[in-house]
Motif scaffolding. Structure first.
Motif, PDB file in Angstrom:
ATOM      1  N   GLY A   7       0.808  -1.225   0.000  1.00 38.46           N
ATOM      2  CA  GLY A   7       0.000   0.000   0.000  1.00 38.46           C
ATOM      3  C   GLY A   7       0.838   1.270   0.000  1.00 38.46           C
TER       4      GLY A   7
ATOM      5  N   HIS B 194       0.315   4.490  -2.220  1.00 37.59           N
ATOM      6  CA  HIS B 194      -0.808   5.434  -2.065  1.00 37.59           C
ATOM      7  C   HIS B 194      -0.466   6.532  -1.062  1.00 37.59           C
ATOM      8  CE1 HIS B 194      -3.354   2.817  -4.375  1.00 37.59           C
ATOM      9  NE2 HIS B 194      -3.239   1.829  -3.525  1.00 37.59           N
TER      10      HIS B 194
ATOM     11  N   THR C  65      -4.521   4.846   3.998  1.00 40.18           N
ATOM     12  CA  THR C  65      -3.822   3.593   4.347  1.00 40.18           C
ATOM     13  C   THR C  65      -3.351   3.594   5.799  1.00 40.18           C
ATOM     14  OG1 THR C  65      -1.746   4.570   3.584  1.00 40.18           O
ATOM     15  CG2 THR C  65      -2.949   3.191   1.992  1.00 40.18           C
TER      16      THR C  65
ATOM     17  N   ARG D  92       0.786   5.590   5.366  1.00 42.59           N
ATOM     18  CA  ARG D  92       1.025   6.903   4.740  1.00 42.59           C
ATOM     19  C   ARG D  92       2.453   7.387   5.007  1.00 42.59           C
ATOM     20  NH1 ARG D  92      -3.426  11.116   6.496  1.00 42.59           N
ATOM     21  NH2 ARG D  92      -4.932   9.681   7.385  1.00 42.59           N
TER      22      ARG D  92
ATOM     23  N   HIS E 209       4.871   5.898   2.563  1.00 42.60           N
ATOM     24  CA  HIS E 209       4.684   6.549   1.257  1.00 42.60           C
ATOM     25  C   HIS E 209       5.492   7.844   1.239  1.00 42.60           C
ATOM     26  CE1 HIS E 209       2.808   8.088  -2.374  1.00 42.60           C
ATOM     27  NE2 HIS E 209       2.730   9.246  -1.741  1.00 42.60           N
TER      28      HIS E 209
ATOM     29  N   MET F 255      -6.308   1.912   8.276  1.00 43.69           N
ATOM     30  CA  MET F 255      -5.592   0.838   7.570  1.00 43.69           C
ATOM     31  C   MET F 255      -6.484  -0.402   7.401  1.00 43.69           C
ATOM     32  SD  MET F 255      -2.195  -1.284   8.677  1.00 43.69           S
ATOM     33  CE  MET F 255      -3.104  -2.473   9.671  1.00 43.69           C
TER      34      MET F 255
ATOM     35  N   GLY G 238      -8.832   0.125   4.774  1.00 43.88           N
ATOM     36  CA  GLY G 238      -8.126   0.001   3.489  1.00 43.88           C
ATOM     37  C   GLY G 238      -7.945  -1.459   3.087  1.00 43.88           C
TER      38      GLY G 238
ATOM     39  N   THR H 138      -7.690  -1.444  -0.857  1.00 42.99           N
ATOM     40  CA  THR H 138      -6.738  -0.417  -1.302  1.00 42.99           C
ATOM     41  C   THR H 138      -5.336  -0.660  -0.741  1.00 42.99           C
ATOM     42  OG1 THR H 138      -7.588   0.979   0.456  1.00 42.99           O
ATOM     43  CG2 THR H 138      -8.334   1.483  -1.765  1.00 42.99           C
ATOM     44  N   VAL H 139      -5.263  -1.358   0.392  1.00 35.90           N
ATOM     45  CA  VAL H 139      -3.946  -1.694   0.951  1.00 35.90           C
ATOM     46  C   VAL H 139      -3.513  -2.982   0.244  1.00 35.90           C
ATOM     47  CG1 VAL H 139      -2.652  -2.306   3.029  1.00 35.90           C
ATOM     48  CG2 VAL H 139      -4.413  -0.546   3.132  1.00 35.90           C
TER      49      VAL H 139
END
Ligand code: NAP
Length: 289
Positions: free
Chosen positions: A111, A114, A118, A122, A125, A255, A258, A263-264
């Motif tokens: 993930g 993104h 998340t 994050r 990321h 999370m 997600g 999405t994760v």
């Protein structure tokens, strides 16, 4: 010489152990000199740093290294988790820039591609983005959900239940931290990638659902263990009852949402490639029962 952060932790310890076993010079970073002593006994150079947030000390520690293993350390009590981890990541990036270390292997997460939605992911990321602004070549190890996360529910498992915020039937990648350390060490030994960034999406030997994990635990404890899905509204009270701040607990809710929404998950090609570890999940879970 390679530098390893988080050496007292699950992944960093394997990175350092693997590099030492390969006959390499290793400089390990610790916050407490006493925790460095066993590493010194194993032949590593120990550097004591107050925190990875100290970019001047970190840059000095990275000086002369051919590669470094860096991570965004967890901090369950953080008042503002994202802000605190931004400080750490900015310090990592500044130290990488200043030291001109040619290759950084950074522990990221499934993930990690993104920017939002998340939870704590994050942070990595942001780490990927900030490190990409430095002159170093980069290997991002986007690790799957750690198998070791299940250690937190062992008391319930022994009573026949596996509480889970992940939908019980959802098959997701889960990885042993031993595999993460081994893959990160191999990346350091292989040297900088040909391109600026190499993204490894690291799954375990086999993707698993919470029901699969419950079945493995059942075999290990010799009784039936049922996966019991808990509602997402229970994430914050559960995490705060274990001592997490409300900031951290709220991010974990995000999370798990997600994960439930899908999405994760992996980014996949062309930007990333899937790698699988080899550790048998049962051998990881056995250590907890
Ligand atoms: N759990 C998951 O499912 C998952 C999935 C993907 C990625 N991740 C990533 O994995 C990371 C955790 O890696 P891990 O399991 O190897 O770590 P870990 O076992 O939790 O250990 C954390 C390490 O970081 C050190 N540390 C903590 N705060 C520090 C600071 N301010 N300055 C310097 N060192 C510090 C600790 O040293 P001390 O001994 O001094 O405390 C320890 O060596 C998470 O933060 C996350 O980014 C987790």
């Amino acid at each position: 010489m390679f530098v390893v952060a988080g050496v007292t932790g699950k992944t960093g310890s394997i990175v350092a152990e693997t590099l030492l076993a390969a006959g390499k010079k290793v400089r390990v970073l610790v916050r407490d000199a006493a925790k460095g002593a066993p590493w010194e006994a194993r032949g590593a150079e120990v550097r004591v740093l107050a925190s990875l947030d100290d970019s001047t000390a970190l840059a000095a520690a990275l000086e002369g290294a051919e590669g470094a293993y860096l991570l965004s350390p967890p901090s369950m009590g953080a008042e503002d988790f994202l802000a605190e981890r931004r400080v750490t990541v900015d310090a990592l990036a500044a130290a990488v820039e200043r030291s001109r270390v040619p290759h950084v292997v950074f522990l990221s997460s499934v993930g990690g591609q993104h920017p939002g939605a998340t939870g704590p992911i994050r942070t990595v990321h942001y780490g990927e983005r900030r490190l990409a602004e430095t002159g170093a070549k980069l290997t991002f190890v986007r690790a799957a959900y750690f198998l070791e996360n299940w250690a937190a529910v062992v008391a319930a498992v022994k009573a026949g239940k596996l509480p889970t915020f992940i939908p019980a039937d959802r098959v997701i990648p889960m990885v042993a931290t031993r595999d993460i350390g081994a893959v990160a060490a191999k990346a350091l030994l292989d040297g900088p990638p040909a391109s600026k960034v190499d993204v490894l999406e690291l799954a375990g030997a086999k993707d698993l659902s919470a029901k699969d994990v419950a079945a493995i635990f059942g075999r290990l404890v010799g009784r039936s263990v049922e996966a019991e899905e808990a509602p997402l509204d229970a994430v914050v009270p559960t995490f705060t009852s274990f001592g997490a701040s409300t900031s951290v607990a709220g991010l974990f809710r995000e999370m798990y949402e997600g994960i439930a929404r899908g999405t994760v998950t992996w980014e996949g090609s062309p930007n990333a490639r899937l790698v699988r570890g080899t550790t048998d999940p049962e051998s990881v879970l056995r250590a907890f029962v």
